[in-house]
Design a protein around this motif. Structure first.
Motif, PDB file in Angstrom:
ATOM      1  N   UNK A 157       0.837  -1.200   0.000  1.00 41.49           N
ATOM      2  CA  UNK A 157       0.000   0.000   0.000  1.00 41.49           C
ATOM      3  C   UNK A 157       0.875   1.254   0.000  1.00 41.49           C
ATOM      4  N   UNK A 160       2.625   1.874  -3.329  1.00 42.71           N
ATOM      5  CA  UNK A 160       1.673   2.412  -4.308  1.00 42.71           C
ATOM      6  C   UNK A 160       1.478   3.904  -4.074  1.00 42.71           C
ATOM      7  N   UNK A 164       2.160   7.281  -6.385  1.00 45.61           N
ATOM      8  CA  UNK A 164       1.141   8.292  -6.655  1.00 45.61           C
ATOM      9  C   UNK A 164       1.637   9.687  -6.299  1.00 45.61           C
TER      10      UNK A 164
ATOM     11  N   UNK B 112      -9.320   3.669   3.301  1.00 43.16           N
ATOM     12  CA  UNK B 112      -8.173   4.153   2.526  1.00 43.16           C
ATOM     13  C   UNK B 112      -7.336   2.977   2.010  1.00 43.16           C
ATOM     14  N   UNK B 113      -7.128   2.916   0.708  1.00 44.68           N
ATOM     15  CA  UNK B 113      -6.344   1.838   0.124  1.00 44.68           C
ATOM     16  C   UNK B 113      -5.729   2.292  -1.201  1.00 44.68           C
ATOM     17  N   UNK B 114      -4.478   2.746  -1.175  1.00 50.04           N
ATOM     18  CA  UNK B 114      -3.831   3.217  -2.413  1.00 50.04           C
ATOM     19  C   UNK B 114      -3.876   2.185  -3.541  1.00 50.04           C
ATOM     20  N   UNK B 115      -3.774   0.883  -3.179  1.00 52.40           N
ATOM     21  CA  UNK B 115      -3.788  -0.171  -4.195  1.00 52.40           C
ATOM     22  C   UNK B 115      -5.085  -0.159  -5.006  1.00 52.40           C
ATOM     23  N   UNK B 116      -6.191   0.190  -4.337  1.00 52.44           N
ATOM     24  CA  UNK B 116      -7.469   0.224  -5.027  1.00 52.44           C
ATOM     25  C   UNK B 116      -7.809   1.641  -5.472  1.00 52.44           C
ATOM     26  N   UNK B 149      -6.133  -1.697   6.182  1.00 54.23           N
ATOM     27  CA  UNK B 149      -6.751  -0.523   5.584  1.00 54.23           C
ATOM     28  C   UNK B 149      -7.661   0.195   6.591  1.00 54.23           C
TER      29      UNK B 149
END
Lengths: 372, 200
Positions: A157, A160, A164, B112-116, B149
């Motif tokens: 996470x 990623x 970003x 919150x989940x940057x991967x998604x 998350x």
């Protein structure tokens, strides 16, 4: 702990096979490419929920089918446990005593594997030793695998998010990163702390075993090398504090590279003999002995922690050892249920008379050849 | 899909897209509908269309409702000082079934989940901050899930809300009521120990 019976269905080259292993030593012999290692793989899979050589579950399914099942009867602390895996290409199910069960339940079953690839543990990249820390060392603490999985999740996470931030695809950068940092430090400190706790017990055992195998000629030293500057005897909270402080400084570089530069996923285990690094300077035989000592120490520590020996799997490694190391190994395992694959038995049948079974594999068919 | 005629195949495909429904169950559902009276199919189709058309987010708590304000937000007998923040509408249902909480809710619609690709801007934070400024809320209870998350979301919210001078609490994690200690995993046990309370 003991495997009572194994039933395979569409597993690799076995369409249907069922066998009752001997309670001590099982030597599985046969020509190349007949399915010796596949048997070990099925036992390993039973207790770990994954293969030690296939990248994808698809590879362990018989090529004409889409499902494979491994069913193993195990005796654990005088309790009969029926472990069944039902594996499809994209999903797998664990059923223990007829009930769907989460994989964490398997953390109480011990298995130690020693295969030719384990030599990379000494001479390979740090990644190989981290694999050893996570799979082998970690398995000695039932809480480790869950902690590690959570850390790995946070790591993905966070990486990623770093990407970003670099590509300026998100608005709330700084706040968000701080929250993930906090998670990274918490879980990371826990992973490191658990590793150190187990190594503190494992290393002295490995040292004394190595001392014995080499008849006092070699002193094995093993030390955890962290990407953080850690001193011995730190508490989890102290590791967290150090991680926090060092991590803050590393941030700008991390954003630039989209990588988390510090943490247990960057750590290593240094192994040396008589003060000389075994990775670069050890001979092939010395490296093999170090691996052997580490594997045997796992058996021993598991016994001390849980009062029972795990299952030992030796894939094609017994005859790579010289005579004295072989007998040392065979002497150590007389209380352990062991599965040995080899294409050549080298007269070992005579050494372990009365303590095992010789199995013959022929193109996915297994037969008990003789009682030893 | 050669075995079915076109409309049946389409129906089976649609069912199979639903969570928890595999190819076989989808087929069973499709044939069940074909075997039942036409009115049954009519009323199912009507219910599906209506639910999509009439259900929207409550203008206050963002829970799903068919009115401007959901029944919970309209209920004036509740304790306005307590606000419980949850990830999904189904979490509200779980809390309400337990009947232990008599304050109000706020539904984030995710974690919150940057991967998604889910960041704070995708959650209902604007609505939440508006409530926190105008309402009489004294305590915010963070009831996001205890996975990575959910934990991160809770941490983020705590940092956001605390500077407003509102008390922030997190629901406890630990041993399920009525279960044996020996079946709890190490991490759960440790969490339970950390969150222990005075007794007796």
């Amino acid at each position: 702990m003991r495997v009572i019976n194994v039933t395979l269905k569409n597993f690799r080259n076995y369409q249907e096979e069922s066998f009752q292993p001997h309670q001590a030593i099982n030597i599985i012999t046969g020509s190349n490419a007949q399915g010796k290692t596949n048997l070990l793989e099925s036992i390993y899979y039973t207790f770990r929920g994954r293969s030690f050589r296939a990248e994808r579950d698809k590879d362990i399914i018989h090529w004409q089918n889409d499902t494979t099942t491994i069913r193993t009867g195990v005796l654990l602390n005088s309790r009969n446990v029926d472990i069944k895996w039902k594996i499809k290409e994209n999903n797998k199910k664990l059923i223990i005593n007829g009930i769907d069960t989460p994989r964490a339940e398997l953390d109480h079953f011990g298995v130690v594997l020693f295969c030719p690839e384990d030599l990379y543990l000494v001479k390979g990249s740090p990644q190989e030793r981290r694999k050893f820390l996570d799979n082998d060392v970690g398995s000695l603490n039932p809480g480790y695998s869950k902690t590690w999985r959570q850390y790995a999740r946070v790591l993905t996470q966070r990486n990623t998010l770093l990407k970003e931030i670099r590509d300026k695809r998100t608005s709330q950068t700084q706040d968000m990163l701080e929250v993930w940092d906090e998670q990274l430090y918490r879980h990371g400190a826990r992973v490191i702390y658990l590793r150190l706790q187990i190594l503190k017990k494992l290393i002295p055992i490995a040292r004394s075993i190595h001392h014995k195998i080499t008849e006092g000629a070699e002193e094995l030293q093993a030390k955890y090398l962290s990407s953080l500057a850690l001193e011995p005897g730190l508490t989890e909270e102290q590791i967290y504090q150090i991680f926090f402080k060092t991590g803050q400084k590393m941030r700008p570089t991390e954003i630039q590279r989209c990588q988390t530069m510090l943490g247990p996923h960057r750590d290593d285990l240094s192994l040396s003999l008589n003060g000389i690094e075994a990775r670069s300077f050890g001979s092939q035989g010395q490296q093999r002995t170090v691996t052997l000592s580490l594997k045997l120490s796992q058996l021993e520590l598991w016994y001390r922690e849980f009062g029972d020996y795990p299952i030992l799997l030796l894939d094609d490694v017994l005859f790579e050892l010289d005579h004295s190391r072989q007998s040392m190994l065979l002497d150590k395992i007389n209380k352990v249920q062991t599965f040995i694959t080899t294409s050549f038995t080298g007269g070992i049948e005579n050494t372990i008379k009365g303590a095992g079974l010789l199995w013959q594999v022929n193109a996915g068919n297994l037969t008990a050849k003789e009682e030893l | 899909m050669l075995y079915y005629s076109g409309p049946v195949a389409r129906l089976v495909d649609e069912f199979a897209k639903l969570p928890g429904i595999g190819a076989k169950t989808a087929q069973r559902l499709a044939f069940h509908i074909l075997n039942s009276p036409p009115e049954a199919a009519q009323s199912l189709a009507k219910a599906l269309v209506e639910v999509r058309q009439s259900i929207k987010r409550c203008s206050c708590c963002c829970n799903l409702t068919d009115e401007e304000l959901c029944p919970i937000c309209r209920d004036t007998t509740r304790n306005g000082k307590l606000l419980c923040i949850v990830e999904e509408p189904r979490d509200v249902i779980a809390m309400e079934k337990a009947r232990g909480f008599r304050g109000y809710y706020h539904v984030l619609h995710g974690a919150i989940s940057p991967m998604d690709g889910i960041g704070p801007e995708n959650l209902t934070l604007k609505e939440l901050l508006k409530r926190l400024q105008s309402d009489e809320i004294e305590e915010v209870i963070l009831a996001a899930n205890s996975d990575v998350e959910g934990e991160t979301t809770a941490l983020y919210l705590a940092r956001l809300i605390k500077p407003l001078g509102i008390k922030v609490t997190r629901i406890a994690h630990g041993i399920p009521v009525g279960s044996d200690l020996e079946y709890a995993d190490a991490m759960t046990l440790n969490k339970a120990l950390e969150g222990r309370g005075e007794f007796g």
